[in-house]
Design a protein around this motif. Structure first.
Motif, PDB file in Angstrom:
ATOM      1  N   ARG A 124       0.835  -1.216   0.000  1.00  0.00           N
ATOM      2  CA  ARG A 124       0.000   0.000   0.000  1.00  0.00           C
ATOM      3  C   ARG A 124       0.863   1.257   0.000  1.00  0.00           C
ATOM      4  O   ARG A 124       0.594   2.218  -0.730  1.00  0.00           O
ATOM      5  N   THR A 125       1.884   1.260   0.850  1.00  0.00           N
ATOM      6  CA  THR A 125       2.742   2.442   0.963  1.00  0.00           C
ATOM      7  C   THR A 125       3.475   2.697  -0.348  1.00  0.00           C
ATOM      8  O   THR A 125       3.535   3.829  -0.851  1.00  0.00           O
ATOM      9  N   SER A 126       4.024   1.637  -0.900  1.00  0.00           N
ATOM     10  CA  SER A 126       4.734   1.759  -2.170  1.00  0.00           C
ATOM     11  C   SER A 126       3.798   2.265  -3.272  1.00  0.00           C
ATOM     12  O   SER A 126       4.150   3.165  -4.047  1.00  0.00           O
ATOM     13  N   PHE A 127       2.609   1.695  -3.335  1.00  0.00           N
ATOM     14  CA  PHE A 127       1.639   2.112  -4.351  1.00  0.00           C
ATOM     15  C   PHE A 127       1.287   3.591  -4.193  1.00  0.00           C
ATOM     16  O   PHE A 127       1.170   4.322  -5.182  1.00  0.00           O
ATOM     17  N   ALA A 128       1.128   4.030  -2.950  1.00  0.00           N
ATOM     18  CA  ALA A 128       0.747   5.422  -2.710  1.00  0.00           C
ATOM     19  C   ALA A 128       1.786   6.385  -3.292  1.00  0.00           C
ATOM     20  O   ALA A 128       1.446   7.365  -3.974  1.00  0.00           O
ATOM     21  N   PHE A 129       3.062   6.107  -3.039  1.00  0.00           N
ATOM     22  CA  PHE A 129       4.110   6.989  -3.571  1.00  0.00           C
ATOM     23  C   PHE A 129       4.224   6.859  -5.088  1.00  0.00           C
ATOM     24  O   PHE A 129       4.441   7.858  -5.787  1.00  0.00           O
ATOM     25  N   ARG A 130       4.069   5.643  -5.615  1.00  0.00           N
ATOM     26  CA  ARG A 130       4.120   5.454  -7.072  1.00  0.00           C
ATOM     27  C   ARG A 130       2.981   6.185  -7.757  1.00  0.00           C
ATOM     28  O   ARG A 130       3.155   6.801  -8.810  1.00  0.00           O
ATOM     29  N   ASN A 131       1.793   6.090  -7.149  1.00  0.00           N
ATOM     30  CA  ASN A 131       0.623   6.658  -7.806  1.00  0.00           C
ATOM     31  C   ASN A 131       0.639   8.184  -7.816  1.00  0.00           C
ATOM     32  O   ASN A 131      -0.051   8.808  -8.614  1.00  0.00           O
ATOM     33  N   LYS A 132       1.408   8.777  -6.920  1.00  0.00           N
ATOM     34  CA  LYS A 132       1.600  10.228  -6.973  1.00  0.00           C
ATOM     35  C   LYS A 132       2.384  10.615  -8.230  1.00  0.00           C
ATOM     36  O   LYS A 132       2.133  11.641  -8.849  1.00  0.00           O
ATOM     37  N   GLU A 133       3.376   9.775  -8.573  1.00  0.00           N
ATOM     38  CA  GLU A 133       4.230  10.052  -9.739  1.00  0.00           C
ATOM     39  C   GLU A 133       3.614   9.553 -11.039  1.00  0.00           C
ATOM     40  O   GLU A 133       3.688  10.208 -12.072  1.00  0.00           O
ATOM     41  N   PHE A 134       3.029   8.337 -10.979  1.00  0.00           N
ATOM     42  CA  PHE A 134       2.514   7.696 -12.183  1.00  0.00           C
ATOM     43  C   PHE A 134       1.086   7.212 -11.922  1.00  0.00           C
ATOM     44  O   PHE A 134       0.858   6.017 -11.708  1.00  0.00           O
ATOM     45  N   PRO A 135       0.122   8.120 -11.908  1.00  0.00           N
ATOM     46  CA  PRO A 135      -1.250   7.736 -11.549  1.00  0.00           C
ATOM     47  C   PRO A 135      -1.859   6.737 -12.530  1.00  0.00           C
ATOM     48  O   PRO A 135      -1.699   6.857 -13.744  1.00  0.00           O
ATOM     49  N   LEU A 136      -2.539   5.751 -11.972  1.00  0.00           N
ATOM     50  CA  LEU A 136      -3.200   4.718 -12.764  1.00  0.00           C
ATOM     51  C   LEU A 136      -4.686   4.997 -12.860  1.00  0.00           C
ATOM     52  O   LEU A 136      -5.288   5.566 -11.953  1.00  0.00           O
ATOM     53  N   GLY A 137      -5.284   4.557 -13.955  1.00  0.00           N
ATOM     54  CA  GLY A 137      -6.737   4.548 -14.063  1.00  0.00           C
ATOM     55  C   GLY A 137      -7.230   3.139 -13.790  1.00  0.00           C
ATOM     56  O   GLY A 137      -6.509   2.314 -13.225  1.00  0.00           O
ATOM     57  N   ASN A 138      -8.463   2.859 -14.172  1.00  0.00           N
ATOM     58  CA  ASN A 138      -8.973   1.501 -14.030  1.00  0.00           C
ATOM     59  C   ASN A 138      -8.388   0.636 -15.134  1.00  0.00           C
ATOM     60  O   ASN A 138      -8.452   0.985 -16.305  1.00  0.00           O
ATOM     61  N   GLY A 139      -7.816  -0.467 -14.763  1.00  0.00           N
ATOM     62  CA  GLY A 139      -7.197  -1.339 -15.747  1.00  0.00           C
ATOM     63  C   GLY A 139      -6.693  -2.607 -15.098  1.00  0.00           C
ATOM     64  O   GLY A 139      -7.182  -3.013 -14.039  1.00  0.00           O
ATOM     65  N   LYS A 140      -5.709  -3.228 -15.730  1.00  0.00           N
ATOM     66  CA  LYS A 140      -5.163  -4.486 -15.235  1.00  0.00           C
ATOM     67  C   LYS A 140      -3.647  -4.423 -15.223  1.00  0.00           C
ATOM     68  O   LYS A 140      -3.036  -3.538 -15.832  1.00  0.00           O
ATOM     69  N   ALA A 141      -3.056  -5.384 -14.515  1.00  0.00           N
ATOM     70  CA  ALA A 141      -1.601  -5.511 -14.466  1.00  0.00           C
ATOM     71  C   ALA A 141      -1.196  -6.832 -15.099  1.00  0.00           C
ATOM     72  O   ALA A 141      -1.822  -7.867 -14.855  1.00  0.00           O
TER      73      ALA A 141
END
Length: 578
Positions: A124-141
């Motif tokens: 969660r923490t990692s995602f939070a910092f990543r999403n500030k830089e590279f925001p994701l929309g709805n999709g898949k990985a």
């Protein structure tokens, strides 16, 4: 349609992280107290005379530094079904198995619900910092992950790679959805018994959902590179599957075929689109963003022994961002990447002070200690010095107390009051015959220097490892290379000389000059040799996505040494005059 689920509140997660790192020393004391209160009744701690004390001073005075062999008898009892409180207050219900690439055999490591909670906090923490830089929309990985179904010990405990315990947990799947990164492959693919079949289906799933893919990831860089090397060989077959809506006969596992039949339908338009995208590429440069035009970044562990694969990964990535995943081991997590925009070579990890208790053993002794012949003493999390290197000692919630992780890190700075660490190397991965002490980093730099000579012939080092051969007199270094094509004899001799000259360790230089160490030997192995090494570790129970090529193969890892020796195609000795 994606399931409706509350997304991670990025700002709240970052605020929580900022709070716990502002007074990391206080959080560390509280964390140690919690660990000892929960596990104080365990036999291991009872025998050390803590008598209920939970302060760091008493803990360090009573509890010795240990490595895995010290705890192995306790873990074996747990595996064999001893349900008494051995290492923890609550019973251990699962055991993680390490890859065994370092010591030649896998280690069993306790795993419990607390470690799972730590994992999700890191994610969660990692995602939070990543999403500030590279925001994701709805999709898949598109995640190249391989869970492998756990096996059972005779005592009834689940044993599998740490990733299997994570991927098989319901919190992981729901967590990925809340982080807007549900994986595109069915569970049957992730937990398939044959990872080559699973890899093929991961690629196929990625292509089926190619417009929805937001990110591409694997545990290690090696897993992503291996996946797209495979894609180069099978892409037309994948297109044919999509064209006809029929899965390739190379996939034989019934559960995988059944799960894939639910998502694979005839789609000639998509097959034609992918075919055209591939044909317009030059030497597969920019393959990943070409296939997945809406991908925001590529994610995985890209540091340490993974740095060798960065050149190839950047080739596949084109202009797409490479984001370093977080820092942990089979034994547990350490830190999170809070600066995701930095290139992998500059990645650092801020330690989370509430998921374990950490100490740091200095690798450089004070002058006073050297004079008095004293061993260096570990320092606390907030007492480390910027610019210094340390070995990490961890205490976690699953029965590891003052456990020497064997990782060397460098303190690059602080985030609030918690240190930001750069991974340097594994401590025990040393090439050493006499006075020399060549580290994993030394080896990597030597290989990079010599590989530039290959690049002039448009060839590359696919993978490499080393061995300190003391069976000869004098002993010498052997470097094993698997390369992408046929290099000339002249170039390979130059590469061998370059490898020999590129070791900058003073002990190596002196020992070579005095012939205490003999000329370096380069052994070129047949293509597919390192795949055989991966297959060997998978046969021992490792998950493919956890695999790390052993950069130094010792005699304890005889099975891998034998694979290498049996697959040598050419040998060269350095002709450098020291």
């Amino acid at each position: 349609m994606l399931e409706k689920m509350e997304s991670v509140n990025v700002d709240q997660v970052i605020e929580e992280f900022e709070t716990i790192t502002k007074d990391a020393e206080k959080i560390q004391r509280e964390t140690l107290k919690r660990i000892l209160e929960e596990n104080g009744s365990a036999e291991y701690l009872q025998n050390l005379g803590l008598n209920g004390r939970t302060d760091p001073e008493s803990y360090k005075a009573c509890v010795p530094l240990v490595s895995h062999p010290d705890l192995e008898p306790y873990i074996r009892r747990i595996a064999d079904g001893d349900n008494s409180r051995i290492l923890t207050g609550k019973a251990i219900t699962a055991l993680s198995i390490s890859t065994g690439t370092t010591q030649g055999k896998p280690k069993l490591i306790p795993f419990n619900d607390e470690l799972m909670e730590n994992t999700m906090q890191i994610f969660r923490t990692s995602f939070a910092f990543r999403n500030k830089e590279f925001p994701l929309g709805n999709g898949k990985a598109l995640q190249f992950i391989y869970g492998r179904s756990p096996v059972m010990t005779k005592g009834g405990l689940r044993v599998g790679p740490a990733t299997a315990h994570v991927y098989g947990n319901s919190k992981f799947k729901s967590g990925m959805k809340s982080m807007q990164t549900p994986y595109c492959s069915p569970d049957e693919v992730i937990f398939g018994p044959d990872y080559q079949q699973s890899l093929y289906c991961h690629l196929l799933c990625g292509l089926i959902f190619c417009e929805e893919i937001q990110l591409v990831s694997s545990t290690f860089a090696h897993g992503i590179v291996q996946a797209f090397r495979t894609f180069e060989l099978v892409w037309e077959e994948l297109c044919a599957d999509i064209q006809e809506g029929v899965l390739s006969s190379r996939v034989t596992t019934p559960s995988i075929r059944a799960s894939m039949s639910k998502i694979l339908k005839p789609n000639p338009e998509l097959a034609d689109l992918i075919h055209r995208r591939c044909l317009r590429l030059s030497n597969w440069y920019g393959l990943i963003p070409t296939l997945f035009p809406n991908a925001k970044y590529i994610y995985g562990i890209l540091t340490g022994s993974m740095e060798h694969y960065l050149k190839k990964l950047r080739h596949y990535a084109g202009e797409l961002h490479l984001v370093c995943a977080d820092y942990g081991a089979s034994e547990g997590w350490i830190g999170v990447n809070v600066n995701p925009s930095l290139p992998p070579e500059s990645a650092t990890y801020a330690v989370l002070p509430n998921i374990g208790y950490y100490e740091f053993l200095p690798l450089r002794q004070n002058v006073e200690d050297q004079v008095l012949c004293l061993e260096p003493k570990p320092v606390g999390l907030t007492d480390v010095t910027v610019g210094e290197e340390y070995e990490i000692i961890t205490t976690n919630f699953a029965g590891l107390y003052r456990y020497q992780l064997g990782d060397v890190v460098k303190v690059m700075g602080f985030h609030n009051s918690t240190p930001e660490l750069k991974f340097v190397c594994r401590k025990n991965l040393l090439l050493s015959i006499a006075l020399d002490k060549a580290t994993e980093k030394d080896l990597q730099l030597s290989v990079e220097s010599a590989a530039k000579l290959l690049a002039e012939e448009k060839l590359e080092v696919i993978d490499f490892t080393s061995h300190a051969d003391v069976s000869t007199d004098p002993g010498h270094y052997i470097i094993f290379w698997e390369i992408s094509g046929d290099a000339s004899e002249e170039v390979l001799k130059e590469c061998c000389n370059c490898l020999d000259q590129s070791f900058l360790d003073g002990g190596y230089f002196t020992s070579r000059k005095t012939n205490v160490i003999g000329p370096l030997e380069l052994r070129v192995v047949h293509k597919g040799t390192f795949q055989k090494i991966l297959d060997h570790h998978v046969s021992l129970g490792s998950a493919p996505n956890q695999f790390k090529t052993p950069r130094c193969v010792g005699t304890v890892n005889n099975a891998v040494l034998q694979i290498l020796t049996n697959n040598v195609a050419k040998k060269y000795f350095s002709s450098v005059l020291w």
